[in-house]
Design an enzyme around this catalytic site. Structure first.
Site, PDB file in Angstrom:
ATOM      1  N   HIS A 182      -4.145  -1.046   5.940  1.00  0.00           N
ATOM      2  CA  HIS A 182      -3.780  -2.426   5.601  1.00  0.00           C
ATOM      3  C   HIS A 182      -3.021  -2.463   4.262  1.00  0.00           C
ATOM      4  O   HIS A 182      -1.960  -3.090   4.161  1.00  0.00           O
ATOM      5  CB  HIS A 182      -5.047  -3.296   5.534  1.00  0.00           C
ATOM      6  CG  HIS A 182      -4.793  -4.713   5.121  1.00  0.00           C
ATOM      7  ND1 HIS A 182      -4.966  -5.787   5.970  1.00  0.00           N
ATOM      8  CD2 HIS A 182      -4.365  -5.250   3.937  1.00  0.00           C
ATOM      9  CE1 HIS A 182      -4.651  -6.910   5.329  1.00  0.00           C
ATOM     10  NE2 HIS A 182      -4.286  -6.614   4.093  1.00  0.00           N
ATOM     11  N   GLU A 183      -3.564  -1.753   3.256  1.00  0.00           N
ATOM     12  CA  GLU A 183      -2.909  -1.748   1.938  1.00  0.00           C
ATOM     13  C   GLU A 183      -1.583  -1.001   1.992  1.00  0.00           C
ATOM     14  O   GLU A 183      -0.608  -1.405   1.358  1.00  0.00           O
ATOM     15  CB  GLU A 183      -3.832  -1.133   0.878  1.00  0.00           C
ATOM     16  CG  GLU A 183      -5.145  -1.875   0.668  1.00  0.00           C
ATOM     17  CD  GLU A 183      -4.959  -3.371   0.486  1.00  0.00           C
ATOM     18  OE1 GLU A 183      -3.986  -3.799  -0.157  1.00  0.00           O
ATOM     19  OE2 GLU A 183      -5.801  -4.130   1.015  1.00  0.00           O
TER      20      GLU A 183
HETATM   21 ZN   LIG Z   1      -3.559  -7.702   2.431  1.00  0.00          ZN
END
Ligand SMILES: [Zn+2]
Length: 196
Positions: A147-148
């Site tokens: 996600h990051e």
């Molecule tokens: Zn995010």
């Protein structure tokens, strides 16, 4: 120092972020401020574009997930102790059958959706001292890293939803970009004067 988190709709969230080197100004102070900002917003990850900087830097601390009883004791222990800063990360491999997890994002408050991702990754990155590592992760830790990592590639979890889901949340996203939302952490909203 707590920094304002950039809200959905800001162009910086759509940019592919640039690599940095050890001469990047006040890097340790920036990292410290990013941790403070992430903890202040009860996040498990924060990427530099989310505080307005298009550079390849993100942080992860999965400790809040350790409380979740749906994980095994061993997983809880891992989640409790996983805190890491990733600089100039490159995901080298992703593998396995995609699995769904309900994701959220500090830049997109109050929107949570199931996102499909592969369970295993191999990632190369540098730490705060620019020492290079190649490591493998799986499960929820891999998920948070993915996600990051997407943030530094200019990708948001909402980009990965079906067109049907995208249509359903469109109004919510517009409201976020206009600042029409109640949040209990500091945010920065994009100017909405530009027309398509
Ligand atoms: Zn995010």
């Amino acid at each position: 120092m707590i920094l304002p988190i950039v809200a959905y709709g800001d162009a910086v969230l759509k940019k592919k972020a640039k690599e940095i080197d050890k001469d990047y100004p006040k890097l340790s102070e920036l990292i410290e401020n990013m941790y403070e900002t992430m903890y202040g917003a009860y996040g498990v990850g924060l990427a530099a574009p989310q505080i307005g900087l298009p550079i390849r830097l993100f942080l992860v601390d999965t400790e809040p997930f350790a409380e979740d009883e749906t994980f095994t004791k061993e997983e809880q222990e891992q989640l409790k102790n996983f805190k890491k800063t990733f600089i100039n990360a490159q995901i080298l491999e992703e593998e396995g059958d995609e699995w769904a997890f309900n994701e959220g994002c500090l830049s997109i408050p109050d929107v949570r959706e199931d996102v499909f991702r592969q369970p295993k990754i191999k990632i190369q990155y540098q730490d705060e001292n620019f020492k290079t590592y190649v490591e493998e992760y799986d499960g929820l830790i891999a998920r948070v890293i993915q996600h990051e990592y997407d943030h530094i590639e200019g990708v948001l979890f909402t980009d990965k939803l079906s067109s049907f889901k995208k249509r359903l949340i469109k109004g919510k996203l517009t409201n976020i970009s206009k600042g029409k939302i109640k949040i209990d952490y500091k945010m920065r909203f994009p100017a909405m004067s530009r027309k398509r």
